[in-house]
Write a protein that holds these residues in place. Structure first.
Motif, PDB file in Angstrom:
ATOM      1  N   HIS A   1       0.890  -1.167   0.000  1.00  0.00           N
ATOM      2  CA  HIS A   1       0.000   0.000   0.000  1.00  0.00           C
ATOM      3  C   HIS A   1       0.922   1.209   0.000  1.00  0.00           C
ATOM      4  O   HIS A   1       2.011   1.159   0.567  1.00  0.00           O
ATOM      5  CB  HIS A   1      -0.867  -0.039   1.273  1.00  0.00           C
ATOM      6  N   ILE A   2       0.457   2.306  -0.645  1.00  0.00           N
ATOM      7  CA  ILE A   2       1.303   3.494  -0.721  1.00  0.00           C
ATOM      8  C   ILE A   2       1.695   3.972   0.685  1.00  0.00           C
ATOM      9  O   ILE A   2       2.744   4.587   0.881  1.00  0.00           O
ATOM     10  CB  ILE A   2       0.607   4.609  -1.558  1.00  0.00           C
ATOM     11  N   GLY A   3       0.867   3.621   1.677  1.00  0.00           N
ATOM     12  CA  GLY A   3       1.169   3.980   3.066  1.00  0.00           C
ATOM     13  C   GLY A   3       2.226   3.085   3.706  1.00  0.00           C
ATOM     14  O   GLY A   3       2.560   3.285   4.879  1.00  0.00           O
ATOM     15  N   ASP A   4       2.776   2.116   2.970  1.00  0.00           N
ATOM     16  CA  ASP A   4       3.909   1.346   3.503  1.00  0.00           C
ATOM     17  C   ASP A   4       5.100   2.276   3.724  1.00  0.00           C
ATOM     18  O   ASP A   4       5.987   1.975   4.525  1.00  0.00           O
ATOM     19  CB  ASP A   4       4.312   0.217   2.548  1.00  0.00           C
TER      20      ASP A   4
ATOM     21  N   TYR B   1     -12.706  15.535  -1.847  1.00  0.00           N
ATOM     22  CA  TYR B   1     -11.999  15.626  -3.130  1.00  0.00           C
ATOM     23  C   TYR B   1     -10.841  14.663  -3.333  1.00  0.00           C
ATOM     24  O   TYR B   1     -10.505  14.355  -4.479  1.00  0.00           O
ATOM     25  CB  TYR B   1     -11.608  17.072  -3.435  1.00  0.00           C
ATOM     26  N   PRO B   2     -10.240  14.130  -2.281  1.00  0.00           N
ATOM     27  CA  PRO B   2      -9.255  13.067  -2.572  1.00  0.00           C
ATOM     28  C   PRO B   2      -9.875  11.905  -3.337  1.00  0.00           C
ATOM     29  O   PRO B   2      -9.177  11.187  -4.048  1.00  0.00           O
ATOM     30  CB  PRO B   2      -8.800  12.634  -1.169  1.00  0.00           C
ATOM     31  N   MET B   3     -11.222  11.750  -3.227  1.00  0.00           N
ATOM     32  CA  MET B   3     -11.901  10.661  -3.940  1.00  0.00           C
ATOM     33  C   MET B   3     -11.783  10.799  -5.446  1.00  0.00           C
ATOM     34  O   MET B   3     -12.038   9.841  -6.175  1.00  0.00           O
ATOM     35  CB  MET B   3     -13.386  10.625  -3.575  1.00  0.00           C
ATOM     36  N   GLU B   4     -11.485  11.979  -5.955  1.00  0.00           N
ATOM     37  CA  GLU B   4     -11.369  12.120  -7.407  1.00  0.00           C
ATOM     38  C   GLU B   4      -9.932  11.912  -7.884  1.00  0.00           C
ATOM     39  O   GLU B   4      -9.654  11.991  -9.069  1.00  0.00           O
ATOM     40  CB  GLU B   4     -11.931  13.463  -7.905  1.00  0.00           C
ATOM     41  N   MET B   5      -9.045  11.617  -6.963  1.00  0.00           N
ATOM     42  CA  MET B   5      -7.644  11.434  -7.342  1.00  0.00           C
ATOM     43  C   MET B   5      -7.351   9.960  -7.623  1.00  0.00           C
ATOM     44  O   MET B   5      -8.093   9.069  -7.225  1.00  0.00           O
ATOM     45  CB  MET B   5      -6.742  11.949  -6.225  1.00  0.00           C
ATOM     46  N   ASP B   6      -6.219   9.726  -8.292  1.00  0.00           N
ATOM     47  CA  ASP B   6      -5.735   8.370  -8.564  1.00  0.00           C
ATOM     48  C   ASP B   6      -6.039   7.455  -7.373  1.00  0.00           C
ATOM     49  O   ASP B   6      -5.574   7.703  -6.260  1.00  0.00           O
ATOM     50  CB  ASP B   6      -4.213   8.457  -8.799  1.00  0.00           C
ATOM     51  N   PRO B   7      -6.845   6.398  -7.607  1.00  0.00           N
ATOM     52  CA  PRO B   7      -7.329   5.594  -6.475  1.00  0.00           C
ATOM     53  C   PRO B   7      -6.267   4.710  -5.826  1.00  0.00           C
ATOM     54  O   PRO B   7      -6.520   4.131  -4.770  1.00  0.00           O
ATOM     55  CB  PRO B   7      -8.433   4.731  -7.102  1.00  0.00           C
ATOM     56  N   PHE B   8      -5.098   4.595  -6.443  1.00  0.00           N
ATOM     57  CA  PHE B   8      -4.057   3.734  -5.901  1.00  0.00           C
ATOM     58  C   PHE B   8      -2.954   4.528  -5.200  1.00  0.00           C
ATOM     59  O   PHE B   8      -2.483   4.156  -4.137  1.00  0.00           O
ATOM     60  CB  PHE B   8      -3.435   2.896  -7.023  1.00  0.00           C
ATOM     61  N   TYR B   9      -2.556   5.626  -5.824  1.00  0.00           N
ATOM     62  CA  TYR B   9      -1.368   6.344  -5.348  1.00  0.00           C
ATOM     63  C   TYR B   9      -1.690   7.647  -4.617  1.00  0.00           C
ATOM     64  O   TYR B   9      -0.883   8.117  -3.826  1.00  0.00           O
ATOM     65  CB  TYR B   9      -0.462   6.688  -6.533  1.00  0.00           C
TER      66      TYR B   9
END
Ligand code: ZN
Lengths: 329, 357, 388
Positions: free
Chosen positions: A133-136, B127-135
């Motif tokens: 996870h990016i939080g790692d 608004y973070p919900m509209e950002m890249d969902p992984f990074y």
């Protein structure tokens, strides 16, 4: 004074990662940060496609970058939100990791904003226990040397393919005055509708306007509706489970045509009426909660008629009318 | 790669209205739309029965409910049923869809809306919900953060500085004094503004938009009908929008290529505009957009006070087009309106309005 | 009308499944987009504009996903437009994409619609996170009861549709539900979910995407000259009506009937049963086939079920419906409408493979959404004047 209600949308999303993001997340568990080659560029964080052209990138072209990098732009977060990676003030920064062509956004933990500048060198502080996870990466910290926070539990045993995402947003909405009037009236066992002054149609549930004439309906349009009616249609729902589901047994939702009106109350709960005895034409009467009960928004009509908890058989003979079933709205 | 023969039907903005722009309204989104659609139609002597096509713009995540736009149908008088559509975008894009639809020539009048009640939730959580969902979304990366990173990139590149940004804020508030619909207005001293605390360095409170509840509705008509409905309709002579890649880290934040392409496709360069209404929710965005659009000092930018004076998300862009239309209604020759969506001006729309040729 | 004719020259879709855990959010839409582009002999570089549609953002927890997906769909430097009209959205996406061409704004447009339901939970999202969500089945079951009572149709009609669509799905390599031993017995013995609807009379929950490449008259003519027949759009319409008011009829919604006749008028259709060769109708619950046959005046009121009873809507019948297997076999919600529109296009292109309807030259597609309020309809044909 307008009343406001809060409701939170909380859901644990499960994201599949695909080949490239999956490899990146797996790399994080190994304390490695991967980018992906696109021409002579190394894209970090890696995508399956070139961000400019959409061209498919080869997952075999993934390369390790960093671990240290240079701050390209930064901002200070003096009051972190619950979604932010750190609970104390920190910086968000674009960090160009060594060997990368594009910067990675992450937190930088320096304690104070004056320790930051464009060009500063930073390295990751890894979580001891990593899941892909990016939080790692807890945050980046000043210097060239990566750190590990706490005992290192090592890399993932199998490639990481999925990711959890938990979002929680709380919304605070005004309750339209008509809904409060209806709720209060329901305490006195009254069902209030509203009659459109233009077309004379009567609306239930505190809608507050006539959709045909596009006019608002105010208190002067309130009318008392009868407490007895006939079931015109229904469904019996076998509940499926999902987060937040409150039902376990099949339950009925009925449509009630109020006596002497054109008004249907749709999708109503029933009281003391077994699902096997729900049928079109059955006569029912309003069932009420005691006036002092504190009724939440889960009552009939989503809270509009708070104390109206559902419909109970009135014991009268069924109404025989083949057209009843068509009365859905 | 714009089609060489291009759209052929003359289409004009003939009227528009907006709700009062406020920090928090007690009205539902449907009520806002009921009122604002009526307000847009009445001065033209039109009723909902005259509307041939509707397109609404709104966002479920601002409302906090799936299918939130469905109840907004109650505001358009869709009985008998209407030709209708909905975009999960600013009303400026709803206008774009209606403009395409009117090109078909079988209908004459369209109404488009944009609506949003931003007061219901915390923008930094939504608004973070509209950002890249992984990074990006999992870091809670919010629009303020990205705006600040872009502002610093512009400062670093020597394109602006904090004082110039404060000047944009002061001018917006000053201009907003003459706009009865504006939410943030008044006189501001630059040095006082610059003495304020950073919200996200290098952004201070004055660099940010207010949180606004509001809606806008606009009436479009095809050429001859437009000329009958009002004097000086504002003809749409150029309309285009473009996007960029999503993650701002992959972009050059000192430029806005999508704005440039959209402006070129909309024909901005063919003759000068007198006014420009730019959806710049952050002070540095106005500076960047001016530069990319090559707007000189002779162009009056955001005379309405702009998004810094009131920012009804999902209607902010449509309101920009409305203010630009006002310029033409009031005797102006040519005006530019701009709308945007996404982090760091990811997606940009340009609409050119002109007096009748 | 002075509009530019629009043609479909490329169609693509993903394999639809409950969980496409093998692909990311972006990978899913790209899978469909590349298939459509390959079919059109194009790449992203040839595309002028992208139109994307999907059902509520709460389903995947990605707000305004057109932002994240802009580079995934090769839209950098191009227009990227997002449509959302509830369940009809896939159909509306196609219609809005066509509008880009018909208005002469762009020459080649990519329309994409998708849903990755496995990332979230539709029941949760439909109830906005609250308990006792009725789900779509609970919401629509009363409409179906009204249809059955009104028409006097026997109960096996619903079962027959459920069997027919799943048998058709066995001929569609992309379909989600594949039940080789599907039978009337199996459907009638499946659990009652939303009385009167049984489990096997209901659509699945799918991950999937669909994409279509649209172009202008020159582009369509060139594809035809190259031996790749296009599908020409000869009529299209979207209509909506309010959620509820006393007297509203959700069994024969006026918006459905009006959208159908908008389209027929544009296409020159006066006798839809005779002039249309097949239809892809949005049938998430078995009985909707009869309801929409009547809503589009293909059958007289109260008579739609007889076409089903007489096997006329079977793949080899006189008026095949949902040769692809339909929504009953694959339901990536936001894409389900576009799949109908794309499958209809493939039929008149002669490109439907094993589920091709012999000789199909004119095909109808429709999708609907919300409380049976949003309707999108088009008719495509193998030539611009199929009735000359
Ligand atoms: Zn009325």
């Amino acid at each position: 004074m307008t009343r406001f209600v809060e409701n939170s949308i909380v859901f644990p999303y499960k994201r599949s990662l695909g080949p490239v993001i999956g490899a990146f997340m797996t790399g994080l568990t190994e304390q490695r940060i991967l980018g992906i080659r696109s021409g002579d560029q190394v894209i970090v964080p890696p995508l399956e496609w070139d961000p400019q052209t959409g061209a498919e990138l080869d997952p075999d072209g993934m390369v390790e970058v960093g671990p240290a990098g240079t701050v390209e732009s930064w901002t200070w977060v003096p009051a972190p939100s619950e979604q932010h990676p750190l609970g104390h003030p920190f910086a968000f920064a674009f960090i160009r990791l060594d060997g990368a062509s594009t910067p990675l956004l992450h937190a930088v933990d320096t304690g104070a904003p004056d320790a930051l500048r464009v060009g500063a060198r930073v390295a990751p502080r890894w979580r001891g226990s990593r899941v892909g996870h990016i939080g790692d990466i807890i945050a980046f910290v000043p210097g060239e040397q990566p750190e590990v926070d706490g005992p290192d539990s090592g890399p993932a045993e199998a490639p990481v393919t999925m990711m959890d995402y938990n979002a929680s947003i709380t919304y605070r909405n005004p309750v339209p005055p008509v809904l409060d009037r209806l709720r209060e009236a329901s305490r006195d066992q009254r069902i209030i509708g509203q009659r459109c002054p233009v077309c004379e149609r009567v609306y239930s549930g505190g809608r507050g306007y006539c959709p045909i004439d596009a006019v608002e309906l105010g208190e002067e349009q309130d009318v008392d509706l009868p407490h007895t009616g006939t079931i015109t249609n229904f469904t019996i729902v076998t509940p499926v489970q999902y987060p937040g589901q409150t039902e376990t047994e099949p339950f009925a939702r009925v449509f009630v045509l109020l006596d002497g009106t054109d008004v249907i109350l749709p999708y109503q709960p029933v009281v003391e009426l077994p699902v096997g005895e729900v049928r079109v034409g059955k006569r029912v009467a309003a069932a009420w909660a005691p006036p002092n009960d504190d009724i939440d928004d889960a009552g009939a009509m989503g809270g509009a008629y708070g104390h109206l908890i559902g419909w109970i058989p009135s014991g009268e003979p069924d109404v025989e009318d083949p057209d009843l079933v068509n009365r859905i709205f | 790669m714009v089609a060489t023969n291009g759209p052929r039907t003359d289409i004009a903005v003939v009227g528009w209205a907006q709700t009062p722009m406020v920090r928090r309204t007690d009205l539902s989104e449907t009520q806002l739309l009921l009122r604002v659609i009526t307000a847009a139609l009445e001065p033209l002597g039109l009723t909902r029965a005259d509307i041939d096509f509707t397109c609404l713009g709104s966002c479920d995540y601002i409302t906090g409910q799936a299918f939130s736009f469905v109840s907004n149908l109650d505001a358009i008088g869709a009985w008998p049923p209407k030709r209708d559509s909905h975009v999960e975008m600013d009303g400026a894009w709803a206008l774009y869809e209606a403009w395409l639809r009117l090109q078909e020539g079988d209908i004459e009048i369209a109404v488009v809306t944009g609506s949003g009640r931003s007061s219901t939730g915390d923008p930094t959580l939504i608004y973070p919900m509209e950002m890249d969902p992984f990074y990006l979304a999992p870091l809670g990366a919010d629009p303020l953060t990205f705006a600040a990173l872009q502002a610093r990139a512009l400062i670093q590149a020597g394109i602006t500085d904090e004082r110039a940004m404060a000047e944009v804020a002061a001018r917006s508030r000053r201009d907003a004094r003459s706009n009865p619909d504006a939410q943030v207005k008044g006189d501001a001293d630059i040095d006082t503004l610059l003495a304020g605390e950073y919200v996200r360095a290098p952004l201070r409170r004055h660099d940010l938009p207010p949180i606004t509840d509001g809606a806008a509705a606009m009436v479009l008509a095809t050429g001859d009908r437009a000329r009958k409905l009002r004097e000086r309709p504002a003809f749409i002579t150029g309309f285009d929008h473009r996007t960029e890649c999503h993650n701002p880290g992959y972009r050059d934040l000192t430029d806005s290529p999508s704005t440039r392409i959209a402006a070129e496709a909309a024909g901005l360069g063919t003759s000068p505009v007198e006014v420009a209404e730019l959806q710049a929710a952050f002070t540095h965005e106005e500076i960047l957009l001016r530069r990319v659009l090559d707007l000189g000092g002779e162009v009056a930018v955001n005379r309405s006070g702009g998004a810094l004076a009131s920012n009804p998300i999902m209607a902010t862009g449509l309101a920009r087009i409305g203010y630009a239309a006002n310029h033409v209604f009031g005797g102006g020759k040519r005006a530019l309106a701009h709308s945007t969506s996404g982090p760091c001006l990811q997606q940009n729309l340009v609409c050119i309005l002109e007096e009748d040729a | 009308m002075s509009t530019e004719p629009a043609a479909i020259v490329g169609v693509g879709q993903t394999h639809h499944k409950s969980r496409r855990h093998d692909v990311s959010f972006g990978g899913l839409v790209r899978e469909a987009a590349f298939r459509a582009l390959d079919d059109a002999h194009m790449t992203f570089a040839d595309i002028d504009a992208v139109v994307i549609g999907k059902a509520p953002d709460l389903f995947e927890g990605v707000m305004k996903p057109e932002l994240y997906l802009s580079d995934a769909l090769g839209a950098v430097g191009k227009p990227m437009f997002r449509v959302h009209t509830a369940g009809s959205v896939g159909g509306t996406t196609a219609i809005v994409a066509a509008s880009h061409v018909q208005a002469r704004k762009h020459e080649r447009v990519l329309a994409v619609a998708f849903e990755k339901q496995s990332e979230g939970n539709a029941q949760f999202a439909l109830g906005s996170g609250r308990g006792a969500s009725l789900g779509a089945g609970g919401a629509f079951a009363p409409f179906i009861r009204a249809y059955i009572e009104r028409s006097g149709a026997p109960e096996h009609i619903g079962w027959k549709v459920a069997v027919k669509d799943r048998q058709n799905a066995l001929k569609n390599p992309y379909a989600h539900l594949r039940i080789p031993d599907i039978s009337i017995e199996k459907v009638k013995e499946s659990p009652m979910m939303w009385e009167p609807l049984r489990y096997l009379e209901s659509c699945p929950s799918s991950d999937g995407a669909c994409a279509v490449v649209l172009t202008n008259e020159a582009g369509g003519t060139a594809a035809a000259a190259d031996g790749r027949p296009p599908a020409w759009i000869i009529g299209a319409s979207s209509r909506s009506e309010p959620p509820s008011f006393p007297g509203r009829d959700p069994v024969r919604p006026a918006a459905c009937v009006q959208a159908a006749w908008d389209v027929y008028e544009q296409a020159g259709i006066t006798n839809p049963r005779q002039q249309i060769d097949m239809a892809e109708l949005y049938v998430p619950f078995s009985w909707h086939e009869a309801i929409w046959l009547e809503g589009h005046d293909i059958a007289a009121a109260g008579e739609g079920w007889r076409m089903i009873d007489d096997d006329e809507t079977a793949l080899t019948g006189s008026f095949p419906v949902n040769a692809s297997g339909g929504v009953l076999s694959s339901n990536p919600i936001g894409a389900s409408g576009l799949l109908r529109f794309a499958e209809a296009a493939n039929q008149v292109r002669g490109a439907a493979g094993e589920h091709q309807v012999a000789g199909a030259k004119v095909a109808l597609a429709m999708a609907y959404g919300a409380n049976s309020q949003y309707f999108s309809t088009w008719v495509v044909a193998s030539s611009l004047q199929p009735f000359d």
